[in-house]
Design a protein around this motif. Structure first.
Motif, PDB file in Angstrom:
ATOM      1  N   ASP A 245      -3.762  12.059 -40.311  1.00 33.09           N
ATOM      2  CA  ASP A 245      -2.529  11.379 -40.675  1.00 33.09           C
ATOM      3  C   ASP A 245      -1.332  12.124 -40.096  1.00 33.09           C
ATOM      4  OD1 ASP A 245      -4.019   9.639 -42.076  1.00 33.09           O
ATOM      5  OD2 ASP A 245      -3.759  10.642 -44.008  1.00 33.09           O
ATOM      6  N   GLU A 246      -0.304  11.361 -39.729  1.00 32.79           N
ATOM      7  CA  GLU A 246       0.885  11.947 -39.138  1.00 32.79           C
ATOM      8  C   GLU A 246       1.761  12.501 -40.254  1.00 32.79           C
ATOM      9  OE1 GLU A 246      -1.247   9.627 -36.659  1.00 32.79           O
ATOM     10  OE2 GLU A 246      -0.376   8.975 -38.497  1.00 32.79           O
ATOM     11  N   ASP A 247       1.718  13.819 -40.423  1.00 38.66           N
ATOM     12  CA  ASP A 247       2.288  14.436 -41.617  1.00 38.66           C
ATOM     13  C   ASP A 247       3.655  15.042 -41.341  1.00 38.66           C
ATOM     14  OD1 ASP A 247       0.051  13.848 -43.124  1.00 38.66           O
ATOM     15  OD2 ASP A 247      -0.996  15.607 -42.335  1.00 38.66           O
ATOM     16  N   TYR A 248       4.697  14.344 -41.749  1.00 39.25           N
ATOM     17  CA  TYR A 248       6.045  14.898 -41.798  1.00 39.25           C
ATOM     18  C   TYR A 248       6.517  14.705 -43.226  1.00 39.25           C
ATOM     19  CZ  TYR A 248      11.026  15.512 -41.122  1.00 39.25           C
ATOM     20  OH  TYR A 248      12.308  15.950 -41.214  1.00 39.25           O
ATOM     21  N   TYR A 249       7.022  15.740 -43.825  1.00 41.19           N
ATOM     22  CA  TYR A 249       7.299  15.685 -45.245  1.00 41.19           C
ATOM     23  C   TYR A 249       8.769  15.920 -45.548  1.00 41.19           C
ATOM     24  CZ  TYR A 249       2.368  15.556 -45.466  1.00 41.19           C
ATOM     25  OH  TYR A 249       1.075  15.174 -45.263  1.00 41.19           O
TER      26      TYR A 249
ATOM     27  N   GLU B 294      -0.741  13.002 -30.624  1.00 44.43           N
ATOM     28  CA  GLU B 294      -1.684  14.018 -31.104  1.00 44.43           C
ATOM     29  C   GLU B 294      -1.729  15.214 -30.161  1.00 44.43           C
ATOM     30  OE1 GLU B 294      -2.043  10.895 -31.825  1.00 44.43           O
ATOM     31  OE2 GLU B 294      -2.224  11.192 -33.977  1.00 44.43           O
ATOM     32  N   PHE B 295      -1.700  14.952 -28.859  1.00 45.80           N
ATOM     33  CA  PHE B 295      -1.669  16.057 -27.900  1.00 45.80           C
ATOM     34  C   PHE B 295      -0.417  16.914 -28.076  1.00 45.80           C
ATOM     35  CE2 PHE B 295      -4.601  13.299 -25.375  1.00 45.80           C
ATOM     36  CZ  PHE B 295      -5.607  14.230 -25.193  1.00 45.80           C
ATOM     37  N   VAL B 296       0.682  16.267 -28.443  1.00 44.04           N
ATOM     38  CA  VAL B 296       1.964  16.970 -28.527  1.00 44.04           C
ATOM     39  C   VAL B 296       2.146  17.670 -29.870  1.00 44.04           C
ATOM     40  CG1 VAL B 296       4.474  16.695 -28.467  1.00 44.04           C
ATOM     41  CG2 VAL B 296       3.032  15.385 -26.875  1.00 44.04           C
ATOM     42  N   PHE B 297       1.840  16.981 -30.976  1.00 34.73           N
ATOM     43  CA  PHE B 297       2.243  17.470 -32.289  1.00 34.73           C
ATOM     44  C   PHE B 297       1.116  18.066 -33.130  1.00 34.73           C
ATOM     45  CE2 PHE B 297       5.421  14.062 -31.385  1.00 34.73           C
ATOM     46  CZ  PHE B 297       6.523  14.889 -31.299  1.00 34.73           C
ATOM     47  N   ALA B 298      -0.139  17.848 -32.790  1.00 26.37           N
ATOM     48  CA  ALA B 298      -1.225  18.426 -33.584  1.00 26.37           C
ATOM     49  C   ALA B 298      -1.285  19.932 -33.371  1.00 26.37           C
ATOM     50  CB  ALA B 298      -2.563  17.787 -33.198  1.00 26.37           C
ATOM     51  N   THR B 299      -1.436  20.680 -34.463  1.00 26.06           N
ATOM     52  CA  THR B 299      -1.501  22.139 -34.369  1.00 26.06           C
ATOM     53  C   THR B 299      -2.121  22.684 -35.644  1.00 26.06           C
ATOM     54  OG1 THR B 299      -0.222  24.148 -33.926  1.00 26.06           O
ATOM     55  CG2 THR B 299       0.770  22.520 -35.386  1.00 26.06           C
ATOM     56  N   THR B 300      -2.426  23.978 -35.635  1.00 22.00           N
ATOM     57  CA  THR B 300      -2.979  24.623 -36.822  1.00 22.00           C
ATOM     58  C   THR B 300      -1.868  25.302 -37.614  1.00 22.00           C
ATOM     59  OG1 THR B 300      -3.445  26.625 -35.545  1.00 22.00           O
ATOM     60  CG2 THR B 300      -5.220  25.020 -35.758  1.00 22.00           C
ATOM     61  N   THR B 301      -2.057  25.377 -38.924  1.00 19.89           N
ATOM     62  CA  THR B 301      -1.084  26.038 -39.779  1.00 19.89           C
ATOM     63  C   THR B 301      -1.769  26.548 -41.032  1.00 19.89           C
ATOM     64  OG1 THR B 301       1.059  25.790 -40.876  1.00 19.89           O
ATOM     65  CG2 THR B 301      -0.463  23.944 -41.020  1.00 19.89           C
ATOM     66  N   ASN B 302      -1.197  27.565 -41.649  1.00 22.12           N
ATOM     67  CA  ASN B 302      -1.752  28.153 -42.854  1.00 22.12           C
ATOM     68  C   ASN B 302      -1.354  27.369 -44.081  1.00 22.12           C
ATOM     69  OD1 ASN B 302      -3.334  30.654 -42.491  1.00 22.12           O
ATOM     70  ND2 ASN B 302      -1.523  31.320 -41.341  1.00 22.12           N
ATOM     71  N   VAL B 303      -2.330  27.101 -44.934  1.00 25.46           N
ATOM     72  CA  VAL B 303      -2.087  26.477 -46.233  1.00 25.46           C
ATOM     73  C   VAL B 303      -2.884  27.264 -47.259  1.00 25.46           C
ATOM     74  CG1 VAL B 303      -2.275  24.382 -47.610  1.00 25.46           C
ATOM     75  CG2 VAL B 303      -1.822  24.219 -45.153  1.00 25.46           C
ATOM     76  N   GLU B 304      -2.178  28.033 -48.086  1.00 28.89           N
ATOM     77  CA  GLU B 304      -2.815  28.852 -49.109  1.00 28.89           C
ATOM     78  C   GLU B 304      -3.938  29.706 -48.513  1.00 28.89           C
ATOM     79  OE1 GLU B 304      -4.035  26.271 -52.251  1.00 28.89           O
ATOM     80  OE2 GLU B 304      -1.999  26.030 -53.029  1.00 28.89           O
TER      81      GLU B 304
ATOM     82  N   MET C  92      -0.738  17.223 -38.011  1.00 27.66           N
ATOM     83  CA  MET C  92       0.372  16.721 -37.216  1.00 27.66           C
ATOM     84  C   MET C  92       1.653  17.267 -37.830  1.00 27.66           C
ATOM     85  SD  MET C  92      -0.477  14.593 -34.687  1.00 27.66           S
ATOM     86  CE  MET C  92       0.791  13.360 -34.526  1.00 27.66           C
ATOM     87  N   LEU C  93       2.370  18.115 -37.077  1.00 28.62           N
ATOM     88  CA  LEU C  93       3.620  18.692 -37.561  1.00 28.62           C
ATOM     89  C   LEU C  93       4.745  18.315 -36.614  1.00 28.62           C
ATOM     90  CD1 LEU C  93       2.468  22.272 -38.620  1.00 28.62           C
ATOM     91  CD2 LEU C  93       2.826  20.272 -40.060  1.00 28.62           C
ATOM     92  N   PHE C  94       5.734  17.618 -37.156  1.00 32.41           N
ATOM     93  CA  PHE C  94       6.868  17.204 -36.346  1.00 32.41           C
ATOM     94  C   PHE C  94       8.037  18.148 -36.591  1.00 32.41           C
ATOM     95  CE2 PHE C  94       4.746  13.514 -35.064  1.00 32.41           C
ATOM     96  CZ  PHE C  94       4.191  12.879 -36.159  1.00 32.41           C
ATOM     97  N   PRO C  95       8.708  18.615 -35.528  1.00 36.96           N
ATOM     98  CA  PRO C  95       9.915  19.426 -35.718  1.00 36.96           C
ATOM     99  C   PRO C  95      10.928  18.687 -36.576  1.00 36.96           C
ATOM    100  CG  PRO C  95       9.221  19.464 -33.426  1.00 36.96           C
ATOM    101  CD  PRO C  95       8.369  18.430 -34.116  1.00 36.96           C
TER     102      PRO C  95
END
Length: 374
Positions: free
Chosen positions: A28-32, A185-195, A202-205
């Motif tokens: 899912d395209e996750d911008y919060y 997905e090529f542009v915005f998908a990345t890894t990130t720490n969660v707990e 998907m992380l959008f600036p």
């Protein structure tokens, strides 16, 4: 939790921000919005951790077996692709297989986080979207081919060679279109720490705002469901109207096949696309503000997403195994597995037999019932 003042100074979400986000980080395209950060969704991630892995593995194994069978039969029992639908079915099986190969990685992530690196995160996310779009577009191509063969029978019979050549060009266009639609997905998908665990998301600036997420969701809903659904509804409606005018005793079987295809597509895809529309509305104007309500919505979205994924398991049965010749090829394949020494003789007989080459194929161009894989 990071204070709101600290959060406002960053351009992408930090680990603390992400600790409270949605349950479906895989696709899912996750911008919060900052209001989402006030809702702790650990329970939703826990639900995903026990719900998704067994189901995704089941879908991958069942769908993989069915689609591998389709590919194997095409490559070994059929020396060349004789109809447009043969070409589309082979490409559909390949697309479903590539999609199913991504599910074990998402299952592993749901259990213990993402441990495969940022590059594979981008590749897996993009592969998922490429095959989501290509599968749906290929199903649309199959419906158009059925329309041409049944409604415009004379034209179809007089242009079989050109249509087969056209089908290859159409498949190339489908894959290129799917690659283009998967670029976010090529542009915005990345890894990130969660707990203390890595996740692929998907992380959008922040400077891009919610409009980026809304655009990506709109593309998925319109190109992955609405447009194909409209085309399929038109084609099958005209096909049914045409069949009702015929006196072919197999027309009722043909209409049952059409009904099953349409119902399965709607039941599996419509609910999850409704969830995506609600996500876009949430990104646009925060339609949900209650934390419990958002968590229930996230859990329901996970369940409906899994239902949509099951379509990759059903495609071989809806579009291939219902065909007379395909069923015979499957039985022949099973006999070859039981008696391996007969493989060469069976394949040789298949390639020499005029009956095998003229027998009713999956959606053959010569007969209405054959076209509908009866």
């Amino acid at each position: 939790m990071t204070s709101m003042d600290d959060t406002m100074n960053i351009t992408t979400f930090t680990t603390e921000d992400l600790s409270s986000i949605s349950p479906s980080p895989t696709t899912d395209e996750d911008y919060y919005d900052y209001q989402d950060l006030l809702c702790d969704r650990a329970s939703v991630r826990a639900f995903r951790g026990w719900y998704e892995p067994p189901l995704f593995w089941m879908i991958a194994l069942v769908g993989g077996a069915g689609n591998l069978t389709v590919v194997w039969i095409f490559l070994n029992f059929r020396r060349r692709l004789k109809t447009m639908s043969d070409v589309y079915l082979l490409n559909l099986a390949v697309a479903d297989l590539l999609f199913l190969f991504t599910l074990p990685l998402w299952a592993a992530e749901a259990s213990h986080g993402w441990s495969f690196g940022s590059a594979l995160c981008k590749l897996n996310s993009a592969l998922y979207k490429v095959n989501l779009f290509s599968s749906t577009l290929l199903l649309t191509c199959i419906s158009v081919d059925r329309y041409v063969v049944i409604v415009q029978t004379t034209k179809a019979q007089n242009s079989q060679v050109e249509r087969r050549r056209c089908s290859r060009l159409v498949c190339i266009g489908v894959w290129l279109m799917a690659l283009l639609l998967a670029m976010p997905e090529f542009v915005f998908a990345t890894t990130t720490n969660v707990e203390s665990q890595l996740y692929c998301r998907m992380l959008f600036p922040a400077h891009l705002g919610n409009r980026t997420k809304i655009l990506v969701l709109s593309l998925q809903v319109s190109m992955g469901f609405c447009l194909p659904g409209i085309i399929m509804a038109f084609c099958y409606s005209v096909i049914i109207a045409t069949l009702l005018k015929t006196r072919n005793f197999q027309r009722h079987k043909a209409m049952r096949v059409i009904l099953v295809v349409v119902v399965v597509f709607i039941v599996s895809q419509l609910p999850y696309n409704g969830v995506l529309v609600m996500e876009a509305a949430q990104a646009s104007n925060m339609t949900m503000t209650d934390c419990k309500e958002m968590k229930r919505f996230n859990m329901v979205g996970q369940v409906l997403k899994s239902v949509a994924y099951m379509h990759a398991c059903l495609n071989p049965f809806l579009y291939a195994f219902v065909g007379v010749r395909f069923r015979q090829d499957v039985l022949q394949l099973l006999r070859c597995c039981v008696q391996p020494q007969t493989i060469k003789s069976q394949l040789s007989k298949t390639s020499r037999s005029p009956l095998s080459s003229t027998r009713a194929s999956v959606m053959s161009d010569s007969d209405t019932s054959q076209v509908l894989s009866l």
